[in-house]
Motif scaffolding. Structure first.
Motif, PDB file in Angstrom:
ATOM      1  N   SER A   1       2.338  11.907   4.432  1.00  0.00           N
ATOM      2  CA  SER A   1       1.174  11.486   5.209  1.00  0.00           C
ATOM      3  C   SER A   1       1.535  11.322   6.678  1.00  0.00           C
ATOM      4  CB  SER A   1       0.640  10.153   4.675  1.00  0.00           C
ATOM      5  OG  SER A   1      -0.392   9.674   5.521  1.00  0.00           O
TER       6      SER A   1
ATOM      7  N   THR B   1     -14.008   8.937   5.080  1.00  0.00           N
ATOM      8  CA  THR B   1     -13.613  10.348   5.204  1.00  0.00           C
ATOM      9  C   THR B   1     -14.783  11.184   5.698  1.00  0.00           C
ATOM     10  OG1 THR B   1     -12.025  10.116   3.385  1.00  0.00           O
ATOM     11  CG2 THR B   1     -12.674  12.353   3.988  1.00  0.00           C
TER      12      THR B   1
ATOM     13  N   ASN C   1      -6.177   5.665   2.112  1.00  0.00           N
ATOM     14  CA  ASN C   1      -6.196   6.996   1.494  1.00  0.00           C
ATOM     15  C   ASN C   1      -7.306   7.855   2.098  1.00  0.00           C
ATOM     16  OD1 ASN C   1      -4.077   6.347  -0.194  1.00  0.00           O
ATOM     17  ND2 ASN C   1      -5.362   5.849  -1.954  1.00  0.00           N
TER      18      ASN C   1
ATOM     19  N   ASP D   1      -6.171   9.184   5.388  1.00  0.00           N
ATOM     20  CA  ASP D   1      -5.211  10.254   5.136  1.00  0.00           C
ATOM     21  C   ASP D   1      -5.920  11.553   4.765  1.00  0.00           C
ATOM     22  OD1 ASP D   1      -2.343  11.164   4.537  1.00  0.00           O
ATOM     23  OD2 ASP D   1      -3.340  11.520   2.605  1.00  0.00           O
ATOM     24  N   THR D   2      -6.942  11.454   3.930  1.00  0.00           N
ATOM     25  CA  THR D   2      -7.705  12.644   3.522  1.00  0.00           C
ATOM     26  C   THR D   2      -8.386  13.287   4.721  1.00  0.00           C
ATOM     27  OG1 THR D   2      -8.095  11.688   1.327  1.00  0.00           O
ATOM     28  CG2 THR D   2      -9.548  13.475   2.014  1.00  0.00           C
TER      29      THR D   2
ATOM     30  N   GLN E   1      -6.190  -0.173   0.300  1.00  0.00           N
ATOM     31  CA  GLN E   1      -5.494   0.990  -0.247  1.00  0.00           C
ATOM     32  C   GLN E   1      -6.418   2.204  -0.267  1.00  0.00           C
ATOM     33  OE1 GLN E   1      -2.034   1.642  -1.789  1.00  0.00           O
ATOM     34  NE2 GLN E   1      -3.076   3.434  -0.947  1.00  0.00           N
ATOM     35  N   GLU E   2      -7.640   2.021  -0.732  1.00  0.00           N
ATOM     36  CA  GLU E   2      -8.576   3.141  -0.843  1.00  0.00           C
ATOM     37  C   GLU E   2      -8.983   3.679   0.526  1.00  0.00           C
ATOM     38  OE1 GLU E   2     -11.615   1.295  -3.132  1.00  0.00           O
ATOM     39  OE2 GLU E   2     -10.537   1.514  -5.051  1.00  0.00           O
ATOM     40  N   HIS E   3      -9.112   2.800   1.497  1.00  0.00           N
ATOM     41  CA  HIS E   3      -9.532   3.257   2.830  1.00  0.00           C
ATOM     42  C   HIS E   3      -8.377   3.871   3.615  1.00  0.00           C
ATOM     43  CE1 HIS E   3     -13.135   1.051   1.737  1.00  0.00           C
ATOM     44  NE2 HIS E   3     -13.754   1.704   2.704  1.00  0.00           N
TER      45      HIS E   3
ATOM     46  N   TYR F   1       0.858  -1.184   0.000  1.00  0.00           N
ATOM     47  CA  TYR F   1       0.000   0.000   0.000  1.00  0.00           C
ATOM     48  C   TYR F   1       0.890   1.227   0.000  1.00  0.00           C
ATOM     49  CZ  TYR F   1      -3.154  -3.673   1.487  1.00  0.00           C
ATOM     50  OH  TYR F   1      -3.854  -4.856   1.557  1.00  0.00           O
ATOM     51  N   ARG F   2       0.430   2.241  -0.684  1.00  0.00           N
ATOM     52  CA  ARG F   2       1.240   3.456  -0.796  1.00  0.00           C
ATOM     53  C   ARG F   2       0.459   4.657  -0.294  1.00  0.00           C
ATOM     54  NH1 ARG F   2       5.774   2.170  -3.297  1.00  0.00           N
ATOM     55  NH2 ARG F   2       5.815   0.353  -4.684  1.00  0.00           N
ATOM     56  N   LEU F   3       1.109   5.419   0.558  1.00  0.00           N
ATOM     57  CA  LEU F   3       0.557   6.662   1.064  1.00  0.00           C
ATOM     58  C   LEU F   3       1.479   7.799   0.653  1.00  0.00           C
ATOM     59  CD1 LEU F   3      -0.392   5.411   4.623  1.00  0.00           C
ATOM     60  CD2 LEU F   3      -2.000   6.138   2.862  1.00  0.00           C
ATOM     61  N   PRO F   4       0.952   9.025   0.545  1.00  0.00           N
ATOM     62  CA  PRO F   4       1.821  10.162   0.212  1.00  0.00           C
ATOM     63  C   PRO F   4       2.987  10.260   1.191  1.00  0.00           C
ATOM     64  CG  PRO F   4      -0.492  10.804   0.130  1.00  0.00           C
ATOM     65  CD  PRO F   4      -0.461   9.425   0.705  1.00  0.00           C
TER      66      PRO F   4
END
Length: 451
Positions: free
Chosen positions: A10, A334, A382, A385-386, A378-380, A4-7
């Motif tokens: 983050s 979010t 993100n 993070d948002t 991955q989407e969750h 999984y990738r986060l900014p």
């Protein structure tokens, strides 16, 4: 996707952000008649024909009671910071007012092993396995059960003290109260609106009674409670009030008394004939300060009014759904976190204590390619993070679940695990979702070392 990738900026990648995995006692332990344990309401409920898919039960489950050491090593291999587990009340109090040293010893060695491997331990005191002998006297419909819970919390926290890093009183009181005592889908299978709201109040009273006891016995630990929550959205512009009521009943009814010292008026005024008996001082007890709140998120609710004026959930045709039939809607996480921050000015630090997806998973040639779950996580991640960038303080994220297990009324038909379990052999196999989680945490760890 192998991780999984986060900014890179983050806050979830900060060293003090906690990544973990979660389980619960009845779902994984098995050994229901060993170690001094006596029956819980789920042992009884599973014997009622038609209540659990395929007639499944937790008698063996993942046999974690015997395989705990290898399971803790497996958790450690994922690189997580913490393990969230629950203690089985019937292992600690197999009989009324009779403490079982063997039950305490089981969790003691498990906790020691976690600490030895450098992992923190988040313990839930009640994840739905109420001793059957208490249910025989009314269970959560009996106000006395709240005091029995406080006594149980006292015994556990007096024994473990600060050795348990984070205590949770209740996991998802909505599910315990409404699925168990209002709609009858879960143990003990009681049906009735008034019963559901009464059980809810007694659960919350038990939480409030336990809080000062936990603080006294474990002053260095953190103490809080975990709620499941799904944001509601109107199906049409005419359904906004349905969405408002859905949120009020499904999670504000449980969070408001803790953080606001009152029940939401929207529900209180609507459920006149089903209001629980709230004694003077009850809400003061329930609103005892908490160090954190956990949120369990899986999906959203899209709602409308039916022809009778009742609120119904509208399935979103064409949307992506998990194997259990729940819509995949990461934006909902979010939105939920932002709504919570806006509603409660005193909202304490928050953890995502459960988040995950059920899949139709199969182990083929030693691999489990759970692509939908990989994308879900991955989407969750993100989505969290948002929310944090929008100003919500989130201190940790726990994936549900560590491994496939007994999924309550769904039995073993639904697999939520990051780790595949062959229930015939008890072999554990890391799914692609677990490998991606591990790789993300290994990368984070390496970046920490490199400054």
């Amino acid at each position: 996707m192998n991780q999984y990738r986060l900014p890179s900026d983050s806050k979830m990648l900060d060293s003090d952000f906690v990544f973990g995995v979660a389980t619960s006692s009845y779902q994984i332990e098995g050994a229901v008649t060993e170690g001094g344990r006596t029956p819980s309401i789920w042992d009884t409920f599973c014997k009622v024909e038609g209540k659990v898919d395929n007639g499944d039960n937790g008698d063996i489950a993942c046999d974690h009671y015997h395989l705990w050491e290898q399971d803790i090593e497996m958790i450690h291999s994922l690189g997580v910071d913490a393990y969230r587990l629950s203690i089985a009340w019937p292992r600690i109090f197999p009989k009324e007012d009779c403490v079982n040293p063997e039950g305490l010893a089981f969790y003691d060695k498990l906790i020691d092993k976690c600490h030895e491997l450098g992992m923190k331990v988040y313990v839930t005191l009640y994840h739905w396995d109420l001793p059957q002998y208490l249910e025989d006297r009314g269970g959560w419909l009996n106000r006395e059960t709240a005091y029995k819970f406080a006594n149980y919390a006292d015994v556990v926290s007096d024994y473990f003290g600060d050795k348990i890093d984070v205590y949770t009183t209740l996991n998802e009181p909505f599910v315990s109260a409404f699925l168990g005592y209002r709609w009858g889908y879960h143990a003990p299978g009681v049906e009735g609106d008034a019963e559901g709201f009464l059980a809810a109040h007694h659960l919350m009273l038990g939480h409030g009674l336990a809080m000062p006891i936990l603080r006294q016995n474990a002053p260095q630990s953190k103490h809080g409670i975990v709620f499941n929550a799904s944001p509601a959205y109107p199906n049409t512009d005419q359904d906004q009030s349905a969405a408002n009521y859905s949120e009020a009943e499904n999670y504000q009814w449980f969070i408001d008394p803790v953080l606001k010292g009152e029940y939401p008026s929207l529900v209180w005024e609507h459920q006149v004939s089903n209001r629980p008996m709230v004694l003077q001082g009850d809400l003061d007890i329930i609103s005892a300060p908490v160090d954190y709140i956990g949120i369990n998120y899986y999906s959203r609710n899209v709602v409308s009014y039916d022809e009778n004026g009742d609120i119904k959930t509208v399935k979103q045709e064409g949307a992506d759904h998990t194997h259990i039939g729940w819509e995949i809607y990461p934006q909902g996480l979010t939105d939920l976190l932002v709504r919570l921050k806006a509603r409660y000015s005193n909202f304490p630090p928050l953890y995502i204590t459960e988040n995950g997806a059920a899949g139709d998973d199969h182990c083929v040639d030693g691999e489990v390619l759970d692509e939908q779950r990989v994308n879900y996580f991955q989407e969750h991640l993100n989505a969290v993070d948002t929310a944090m960038r929008a100003g919500v303080q989130v201190n940790g994220y726990f994936a549900w679940s560590l491994m496939d297990n007994f999924e309550w009324a769904f039995g073993y038909a639904q697999r939520f695990g990051m780790v595949h379990v062959d229930y015939q052999t008890q072999k554990r196999t890391l799914k692609q979702s677990a490998i991606a989680y591990r790789n993300m945490l290994v990368t984070r760890s390496e970046e920490k070392k490199n400054g």
